[in-house]
Scaffold this motif. Structure first.
Motif, mmCIF file in Angstrom:
data_model
loop_
_atom_site.group_PDB
_atom_site.id
_atom_site.type_symbol
_atom_site.label_atom_id
_atom_site.label_comp_id
_atom_site.label_asym_id
_atom_site.label_seq_id
_atom_site.Cartn_x
_atom_site.Cartn_y
_atom_site.Cartn_z
ATOM 1 N N ASP A 215 8.087 2.617 13.746
ATOM 2 C CA ASP A 215 7.142 1.805 14.498
ATOM 3 C C ASP A 215 6.024 1.450 13.522
ATOM 4 N N PHE A 216 5.557 0.225 13.539
ATOM 5 C CA PHE A 216 4.473 -0.160 12.629
ATOM 6 C C PHE A 216 3.289 0.795 12.743
ATOM 7 N N LYS A 217 3.022 1.271 13.952
ATOM 8 C CA LYS A 217 1.855 2.134 14.164
ATOM 9 C C LYS A 217 1.985 3.486 13.462
ATOM 10 N N PHE A 218 3.200 3.852 13.045
ATOM 11 C CA PHE A 218 3.418 5.077 12.284
ATOM 12 C C PHE A 218 2.542 5.121 11.030
ATOM 13 N N PHE A 219 2.311 3.964 10.439
ATOM 14 C CA PHE A 219 1.590 3.889 9.167
ATOM 15 C C PHE A 219 0.080 4.020 9.312
ATOM 16 N N LYS B 12 0.807 -1.219 0.000
ATOM 17 C CA LYS B 12 0.000 0.000 0.000
ATOM 18 C C LYS B 12 0.843 1.274 0.000
ATOM 19 N N GLN B 13 2.033 1.193 0.541
ATOM 20 C CA GLN B 13 2.864 2.391 0.721
ATOM 21 C C GLN B 13 4.081 2.408 -0.212
ATOM 22 N N GLU B 14 3.951 1.827 -1.372
ATOM 23 C CA GLU B 14 5.077 1.744 -2.303
ATOM 24 C C GLU B 14 5.669 3.115 -2.643
ATOM 25 N N GLU B 15 4.819 4.093 -2.909
ATOM 26 C CA GLU B 15 5.308 5.442 -3.242
ATOM 27 C C GLU B 15 6.062 6.068 -2.072
ATOM 28 N N PHE B 16 5.546 5.909 -0.870
ATOM 29 C CA PHE B 16 6.240 6.410 0.319
ATOM 30 C C PHE B 16 7.628 5.786 0.427
ATOM 31 N N LYS C 8 -15.052 8.787 1.872
ATOM 32 C CA LYS C 8 -14.057 9.588 1.142
ATOM 33 C C LYS C 8 -12.648 9.427 1.704
ATOM 34 N N GLY C 9 -12.486 8.686 2.799
ATOM 35 C CA GLY C 9 -11.152 8.475 3.322
ATOM 36 C C GLY C 9 -11.051 8.681 4.810
ATOM 37 N N VAL C 10 -9.827 8.871 5.279
ATOM 38 C CA VAL C 10 -9.533 9.028 6.700
ATOM 39 C C VAL C 10 -9.243 10.492 6.979
ATOM 40 N N PHE C 11 -9.789 10.974 8.084
ATOM 41 C CA PHE C 11 -9.585 12.373 8.468
ATOM 42 C C PHE C 11 -8.971 12.424 9.854
ATOM 43 N N PRO C 12 -7.712 12.861 9.957
ATOM 44 C CA PRO C 12 -7.054 12.923 11.283
ATOM 45 C C PRO C 12 -7.705 13.949 12.184
ATOM 46 N N GLY D 103 9.410 9.040 -0.223
ATOM 47 C CA GLY D 103 9.465 9.780 1.034
ATOM 48 C C GLY D 103 8.125 10.050 1.682
ATOM 49 N N VAL D 104 8.197 10.701 2.844
ATOM 50 C CA VAL D 104 7.041 10.928 3.714
ATOM 51 C C VAL D 104 5.914 11.685 3.012
ATOM 52 N N LYS D 105 6.267 12.557 2.111
ATOM 53 C CA LYS D 105 5.269 13.331 1.381
ATOM 54 C C LYS D 105 4.257 12.429 0.655
ATOM 55 N N TYR D 106 4.649 11.197 0.376
ATOM 56 C CA TYR D 106 3.814 10.268 -0.385
ATOM 57 C C TYR D 106 3.129 9.214 0.495
ATOM 58 N N LEU D 107 3.165 9.419 1.806
ATOM 59 C CA LEU D 107 2.502 8.489 2.716
ATOM 60 C C LEU D 107 0.995 8.562 2.509
ATOM 61 N N LYS D 108 0.380 7.413 2.307
ATOM 62 C CA LYS D 108 -1.070 7.347 2.083
ATOM 63 C C LYS D 108 -1.771 7.045 3.404
ATOM 64 N N PRO D 109 -2.883 7.702 3.642
ATOM 65 C CA PRO D 109 -3.628 7.392 4.873
ATOM 66 C C PRO D 109 -4.218 5.983 4.804
ATOM 67 N N MET D 110 -4.126 5.281 5.906
ATOM 68 C CA MET D 110 -4.745 3.957 5.992
ATOM 69 C C MET D 110 -5.009 3.630 7.451
ATOM 70 N N THR D 111 -5.881 2.683 7.655
ATOM 71 C CA THR D 111 -6.244 2.257 9.004
ATOM 72 C C THR D 111 -5.845 0.800 9.199
ATOM 73 N N MET D 112 -5.839 0.375 10.437
ATOM 74 C CA MET D 112 -5.582 -1.035 10.717
ATOM 75 C C MET D 112 -6.658 -1.904 10.092
ATOM 76 N N GLN D 113 -7.863 -1.372 10.016
ATOM 77 C CA GLN D 113 -8.947 -2.131 9.398
ATOM 78 C C GLN D 113 -8.657 -2.399 7.925
ATOM 79 N N ASP D 114 -8.043 -1.432 7.226
ATOM 80 C CA ASP D 114 -7.672 -1.635 5.820
ATOM 81 C C ASP D 114 -6.737 -2.837 5.680
ATOM 82 N N ILE D 115 -5.726 -2.893 6.539
ATOM 83 C CA ILE D 115 -4.759 -3.999 6.486
ATOM 84 C C ILE D 115 -5.429 -5.298 6.922
ATOM 85 N N ALA D 116 -6.245 -5.223 7.964
ATOM 86 C CA ALA D 116 -6.954 -6.419 8.439
ATOM 87 C C ALA D 116 -7.816 -7.001 7.321
#
Length: 101
Positions: free
Chosen positions: A84-88, A36-40, A97-101, A44-57
């Protein structure tokens, strides 16, 4: 003595099996994150995509709580550094429409 050793051997086999199962789970989680984070990972960090643990689950067909327990206090080495894995996983609300911090 024979029964005692048999019981201890059985217990050791159970422990080995449990450790291997956890290793496989962590590997599957890491692979899903990398996919999921190939571009990141490349750019780099600028290309980090938002995702949740539910997405990976959902991707690895496990419960979100299993993902959470498996990555607790674990780190992943990437071309961008060690994280840390939780960073992602971004905290926040999500909707269609996505994840909103």
């Amino acid at each position: 003595t024979h029964d005692f050793l048999k019981k201890k051997f059985k217990s050791a086999l159970w422990l080995i099996k449990s450790i291997e199962q956890r290793r496989i789970t962590v590997y599957r989680i890491a692979k899903a994150i990398v996919d999921k984070q190939e571009e990141f990972l490349r750019r780099g960090v600028k290309y980090l995509k938002p995702m949740t643990m539910q997405d990976i689950a959902d991707d690895i067909e496990m419960h979100e709580s299993t993902v959470s327990r498996a990555i607790s206090e674990k780190y992943i080495q990437t071309p961008q550094g060690m994280f840390d894995f939780k960073f992602f996983f971004l905290p926040g609300l999500s909707n269609s429409k996505g994840v909103f911090p």
